[in-house]
Scaffold this active site. Structure first.
Site, PDB file in Angstrom:
ATOM      1  N   LYS A  12     -11.465  -3.381  -2.458  1.00 39.84           N
ATOM      2  CA  LYS A  12     -10.404  -4.299  -2.877  1.00 39.84           C
ATOM      3  C   LYS A  12      -9.088  -3.525  -2.874  1.00 39.84           C
ATOM      4  CE  LYS A  12      -9.896  -8.600  -4.558  1.00 39.84           C
ATOM      5  NZ  LYS A  12     -10.468  -9.786  -3.886  1.00 39.84           N
ATOM      6  N   THR A  57     -15.951  -7.791  -4.090  1.00 44.30           N
ATOM      7  CA  THR A  57     -14.632  -7.178  -4.297  1.00 44.30           C
ATOM      8  C   THR A  57     -13.891  -7.852  -5.443  1.00 44.30           C
ATOM      9  OG1 THR A  57     -13.480  -8.585  -2.676  1.00 44.30           O
ATOM     10  CG2 THR A  57     -14.497  -6.559  -1.859  1.00 44.30           C
ATOM     11  N   HIS A 239      19.822  11.993   8.365  1.00 42.92           N
ATOM     12  CA  HIS A 239      21.031  12.606   8.899  1.00 42.92           C
ATOM     13  C   HIS A 239      22.306  11.972   8.344  1.00 42.92           C
ATOM     14  CE1 HIS A 239      18.539  14.766  11.717  1.00 42.92           C
ATOM     15  NE2 HIS A 239      18.014  13.629  12.155  1.00 42.92           N
TER      16      HIS A 239
END
Length: 274
Positions: A12, A57, A239
């Site tokens: 799950k 689950t 950057h």
């Protein structure tokens, strides 16, 4: 055509859990996302549709809430240990249980009020078998920048190299770090805070010749924390390019930059105790 089931696992994911511990003087808030995965002898579910060995689950989801009610959620590592122990006990066909936890951090503004602490997250992955247990802690989206003590020069050049060398640049990154503990019975909160502090202190203090150079210094410092045997660091180079102001008749005294989130350099390494 003959086919074999080479491997399987199920569980799950994205179980959202928020707990409030209501102390007499202040409340403690925990905000966690949990993912559970079992591996083991579940093959007949795939090949024959036999569900007799499969813990649902939905039961896994409910277990997260029930154990959170019965046990204080002090640290994500400790809660992961509790969950993996439970699932291996309740699912006899399972040979391993893996629980991944992501804690969404909140800053306390008042005894009963909180502010989300940016995007920074605390993480833990607990993997338990019938014979062993492994605890990996971590931090994600730790965004930092330094405006001094950062350079990049002395690199090889070819006909496609246009990047100018610099001894004074901005260094910005979003740190993702994961580290392995030597044992599962630790004051996890104290260890997490000490690793985080050392990562930040090293970033600030290091005289950087490159992102790689600073990454190594940060990892080296983190490995001084007791019971940390290995650390993996991922540090994208976010950057910041100086803007050319000469077209406006102005001089850029290394003060005006444009942030370019993409593309970015991606620097990573693993350090372990020798």
């Amino acid at each position: 055509m003959p086919v074999t089931l080479a491997g399987n696992g199920y569980g799950k994911s994205a179980v959202r859990l928020v707990t409030v511990r209501r102390g007499p003087d202040a409340h403690e808030l925990k905000d966690v996302t949990v993912a559970i995965r079992l591996e083991g002898d579940f093959g007949t579910c795939y090949t024959e549709g036999d569900n007799s060995r499969v813990l649902p689950t939905d039961t896994m989801k409910n277990t997260v809430y029930a154990l959170a009610a019965d046990h204080p959620l002090d640290d994500v590592e400790s809660f992961g240990l509790l969950l993996t122990e439970h699932f291996l006990r309740e699912s006899q066909p399972a040979v391993s249980a893996r629980v991944e936890l992501t804690e969404h951090l909140w800053e306390q503004l008042h005894p009963q009020a909180f502010r989300r602490a940016g995007g920074e997250k605390r993480t833990a992955v607990v993997t338990r078998t019938r014979e062993s247990v492994r605890v990996v802690a971590g931090i994600e989206d730790l965004v930092v920048m330094k405006t001094a003590k950062s350079a990049f020069e002395g690199y090889p050049r070819d006909r496609y190299t246009t990047l100018p060398e610099t001894t004074d640049r901005l260094l910005a990154t979003s740190v993702r770090a994961t580290w392995i503990y030597t044992r599962p019975d630790l004051p996890f909160g104290d260890r997490f805070r000490e690793v985080r502090r050392r990562l930040l202190d090293a970033f600030v203090e290091h005289d950087s010749r490159s992102v790689q150079h600073t990454l190594y210094a940060m990892g080296e410092s983190a490995l001084e924390v007791p019971d940390v045997e290995e650390i993996h660091l991922v540090m994208p180079n976010i950057h910041h390019i100086p803007v050319d102001l000469t077209r406006f008749g102005l001089e850029n005294r290394n003060e005006v930059f444009v942030a370019t989130p993409e593309p970015y350099g991606l620097i990573e390494a693993t350090l372990r105790r020798a």
